[in-house]
Design an enzyme around this catalytic site. Structure first.
Site, PDB file in Angstrom:
ATOM      1  N   LYS A 269       0.843  -1.203   0.000  1.00 38.17           N
ATOM      2  CA  LYS A 269       0.000   0.000   0.000  1.00 38.17           C
ATOM      3  C   LYS A 269       0.875   1.249   0.000  1.00 38.17           C
ATOM      4  CE  LYS A 269      -3.930  -1.838   2.633  1.00 38.17           C
ATOM      5  NZ  LYS A 269      -4.988  -1.628   1.641  1.00 38.17           N
ATOM      6  N   ASP A 280      -7.506  -3.323  10.638  1.00 42.14           N
ATOM      7  CA  ASP A 280      -8.006  -4.304   9.676  1.00 42.14           C
ATOM      8  C   ASP A 280      -8.397  -5.621  10.360  1.00 42.14           C
ATOM      9  OD1 ASP A 280      -8.731  -4.618   7.035  1.00 42.14           O
ATOM     10  OD2 ASP A 280      -6.818  -5.478   6.417  1.00 42.14           O
ATOM     11  N   ARG A 343     -10.342 -11.535   1.808  1.00 41.75           N
ATOM     12  CA  ARG A 343     -11.200 -12.592   1.244  1.00 41.75           C
ATOM     13  C   ARG A 343     -10.520 -13.947   1.294  1.00 41.75           C
ATOM     14  NH1 ARG A 343     -11.743  -9.300  -4.268  1.00 41.75           N
ATOM     15  NH2 ARG A 343     -11.269  -7.667  -2.777  1.00 41.75           N
TER      16      ARG A 343
HETATM   17  N1  BES Z   1      -8.086  -3.795   4.398  1.00 42.37           N
HETATM   18  C1  BES Z   1      -8.314  -3.329   3.077  1.00 42.37           C
HETATM   19  C2  BES Z   1      -9.620  -2.549   2.924  1.00 42.37           C
HETATM   20  C3  BES Z   1      -9.740  -1.290   3.724  1.00 42.37           C
HETATM   21  C4  BES Z   1      -9.496  -0.069   3.149  1.00 42.37           C
HETATM   22  C5  BES Z   1     -10.161  -1.317   5.031  1.00 42.37           C
HETATM   23  C6  BES Z   1      -9.636   1.086   3.881  1.00 42.37           C
HETATM   24  C7  BES Z   1     -10.314  -0.159   5.765  1.00 42.37           C
HETATM   25  C8  BES Z   1     -10.050   1.054   5.192  1.00 42.37           C
HETATM   26  C9  BES Z   1      -8.342  -4.521   2.122  1.00 42.37           C
HETATM   27  O1  BES Z   1      -7.563  -5.593   2.488  1.00 42.37           O
HETATM   28  C10 BES Z   1      -7.817  -4.053   0.812  1.00 42.37           C
HETATM   29  O2  BES Z   1      -6.667  -3.696   0.757  1.00 42.37           O
HETATM   30  N2  BES Z   1      -8.657  -4.079  -0.207  1.00 42.37           N
HETATM   31  C11 BES Z   1      -8.271  -3.663  -1.512  1.00 42.37           C
HETATM   32  C12 BES Z   1      -8.794  -4.681  -2.472  1.00 42.37           C
HETATM   33  C13 BES Z   1      -8.245  -4.539  -3.874  1.00 42.37           C
HETATM   34  C14 BES Z   1      -6.764  -4.798  -3.886  1.00 42.37           C
HETATM   35  C15 BES Z   1      -8.963  -5.509  -4.772  1.00 42.37           C
HETATM   36  C16 BES Z   1      -8.904  -2.303  -1.756  1.00 42.37           C
HETATM   37  O3  BES Z   1     -10.027  -2.065  -1.312  1.00 42.37           O
HETATM   38  O4  BES Z   1      -8.240  -1.459  -2.372  1.00 42.37           O
HETATM   39 ZN    ZN Z   2      -7.216  -5.813   4.503  1.00 45.30          ZN
HETATM   40 MG    MG Z   3      -5.573  -5.421   1.788  1.00 45.80          MG
END
Ligand code: BES
Ligand code: ZN
Ligand code: MG
Length: 493
Positions: A269, A280, A343
């Site tokens: 990230k 998370d 997931r």
């Molecule tokens: N933990 C994140 C989602 C999240 C974002 C939670 C902001 C709380 C605040 C999740 O694991 C994630 O990174 N999701 C990605 C999915 C994508 C790579 C398909 C996302 O939402 O960008």
């Molecule tokens: Zn996550």
């Molecule tokens: Mg993630």
């Protein structure tokens, strides 16, 4: 320090809050009430802008050793359980200037209201709003000088109020446990320490099993293990059982995403706001807090709580984009993006739960997608379920406690998006469309058609602003909702 709550018959108090409705109806009288004050209060009402609205208050010095604070109760017609909780939370503001950190409240409910319900819900609102996480401050905070330590609720029915309040205070304990574990930083709240907290619920009468990597490998939870393989912290699965219902009755299962830190892994990230990813594990935190609450209040129901606990880190041993893993269900997954890790964790946690416990239904909670924040902001959580009954029950419970959900579709057409060229499915789709729905469709492939709902709580688990019943930070969204969902639908009376 938690706020002390006392219920008592009306008596003299140094600082006394009196409720006033928007209609300017001010519901006195008590035996101890000085009738001479009525005129003074009426005049004060007339000569100020105070209109009895919720969150309004008007401090009046009546004498050198008594202060009366008028607090707004809103419209008479708005009164319900939640409204009383909101009024309760507003007491903390009204009382900030109280000299000894204490205050009393006297609110006379209207004729058709249950006085004990009113006072117990006022107390719950104040309690929920008063919670703070102060563990890491080594110096006294200036605001602590003003903080309220004790509120006395003056009521003609203190015993009945106490009785109604008991399970509500136990609910608050569950909420506070969730807020605590979610707020703890990721160097403290690791998969192992979160598992230990789950394990500590044994003393409340919950049966707890903690599975480590060796056992998980044996059972084939490779999708979950793949997420944790880049971290030097051992992945865990915490399994909690509360058996308060009939012996042979199938349990209700709650499954939480517990990624104690989500760096994104190799699909790392950006640095901005990455610190947020300590929360998370909110889904797991909610499941743990909920289990505690159910045990404390001895809920008459069988419930299983499962938390998938991993840390998602990049390293030489981390999972790579393009890797293929075989999940516990036997289905294979191409890992396109190591940041779509939730997931993967839930896929195995869901499959494990349905196989091991044959639950009558499963609800998972996860801070699953950033896309849900694009859709709903921080006001509602996403609700995904093919089951109309579950959809209604969950939505209704959410409305009652003020933890709102919004339903999303799960059409088969979305399912095709997650087919992979090399495996049964992939964990991330190419386009940017419907990211929260395709994530839910992924989970659905691991439910084995057991009644299931998924709550995407990414936008509601943490708040940047003060909420009516919660200070900035971890909200524990889901604990009160699921407590109500269970109480209203599945508990034998
Ligand atoms: N933990 C994140 C989602 C999240 C974002 C939670 C902001 C709380 C605040 C999740 O694991 C994630 O990174 N999701 C990605 C999915 C994508 C790579 C398909 C996302 O939402 O960008
Ligand atoms: Zn996550
Ligand atoms: Mg993630």
């Amino acid at each position: 320090m938690t706020l002390k709550i006392v219920f008592q018959k009306p008596s003299q108090h140094k600082t006394l809050c009196l409720g006033v409705y928007e209609e300017h109806h001010f519901p006195l009288p008590t035996q101890t009430w000085d009738k001479n004050l009525n005129g003074f209060i009426k005049d004060s009402l007339k000569s100020s802008k105070f209109a009895g609205k919720l969150n309004q208050f008007l401090p009046l010095f009546t004498s050198k050793d008594q202060q009366i604070i008028l607090i707004g109760l809103g419209k008479k017609t708005d009164q319900n359980e939640r409204q009383w909780q909101l009024i309760g939370s507003s007491l903390l503001n009204a009382l900030t200037a109280s000299p000894n950190g204490e205050g009393a409240v006297e609110i006379h409910s209207l004729k058709d209201q249950d006085d004990a319900q009113v006072n117990a819900n006022l107390a719950l609102g104040a309690l929920l709003k008063s919670w703070r996480f102060e563990k890491y401050f080594t110096k006294k905070l200036p605001e602590e000088l003003f903080s309220i330590k004790k509120i006395t609720f003056c009521t003609s029915t203190p015993d009945a109020s106490e009785k109604v309040f008991k399970p509500l205070s136990q609910l608050a304990e569950g909420v506070f446990l969730t807020r605590t574990v979610v707020t703890e930083p990721a160097n403290v709240m690791t998969p192992e320490s979160l598992a230990k907290i789950a394990e500590s619920l044994k003393k409340e009468g919950i049966k707890v099993d903690i599975l480590g990597e060796k056992e998980l490998k044996k059972l084939g939870l490779n999708a979950l293990l793949g997420v944790g393989q880049g971290s030097n912290k051992e992945s865990k699965l915490a399994v909690m059982r509360w058996e308060g219902g009939p012996k042979k009755e199938a349990p209700i299962a709650f499954i939480g995403k517990g990624v104690t830190f989500d760096s994104g892994g190799i699909s790392i990230k950006p640095a901005t706001n990455m610190e947020d990813m300590k929360y998370d594990m909110s889904g797991a935190g909610v499941v743990i807090g909920l289990m505690k609450n159910l045990a404390l209040r001895k809920a008459k129901v069988n419930v299983v709580g499962v938390a998938g606990l991993v840390e998602n880190m990049p390293s030489g041993s981390a999972q790579r984009p393009g890797d293929v893993v075989t999940s516990m269900s036997g289905q294979t997954i191409e890992v396109i993006n190591t940041d779509a890790e939730g997931r993967l964790v839930l896929a195995d946690a869901l499959w494990y739960t349905q196989e091991k416990f044959k639950p009558k239904l499963m609800v998972d909670l996860a801070t699953l997608t950033g896309a849900i924040i694009i859709c709903l902001g921080n006001e509602r959580a996403g609700l995904f379920t093919p089951d109309e009954g579950l959809r209604n029950k969950l939505s209704k419970a959410g409305e009652k406690v003020g933890e709102l959900l919004w339903p999303f579709p799960l059409d088969d057409a979305y399912d095709k998006e997650i087919n992979s060229d090399i495996a049964d499915m992939k964990n991330s789709v190419t386009g940017r469309g419907a990211g929260s729905i395709t994530a839910a469709k992924f989970l659905q492939r691991f439910t084995n058609n057991i009644p299931w709902a998924h709550l995407d709580i990414a936008g509601v688990s943490w708040t940047q602003k003060e909420l009516p019943l919660c200070a900035k930070g971890a909200t524990a969204f889901g604990v009160r909702l699921l407590d109500r969902f269970i109480a209203d639908n599945y508990e034998s009376k």
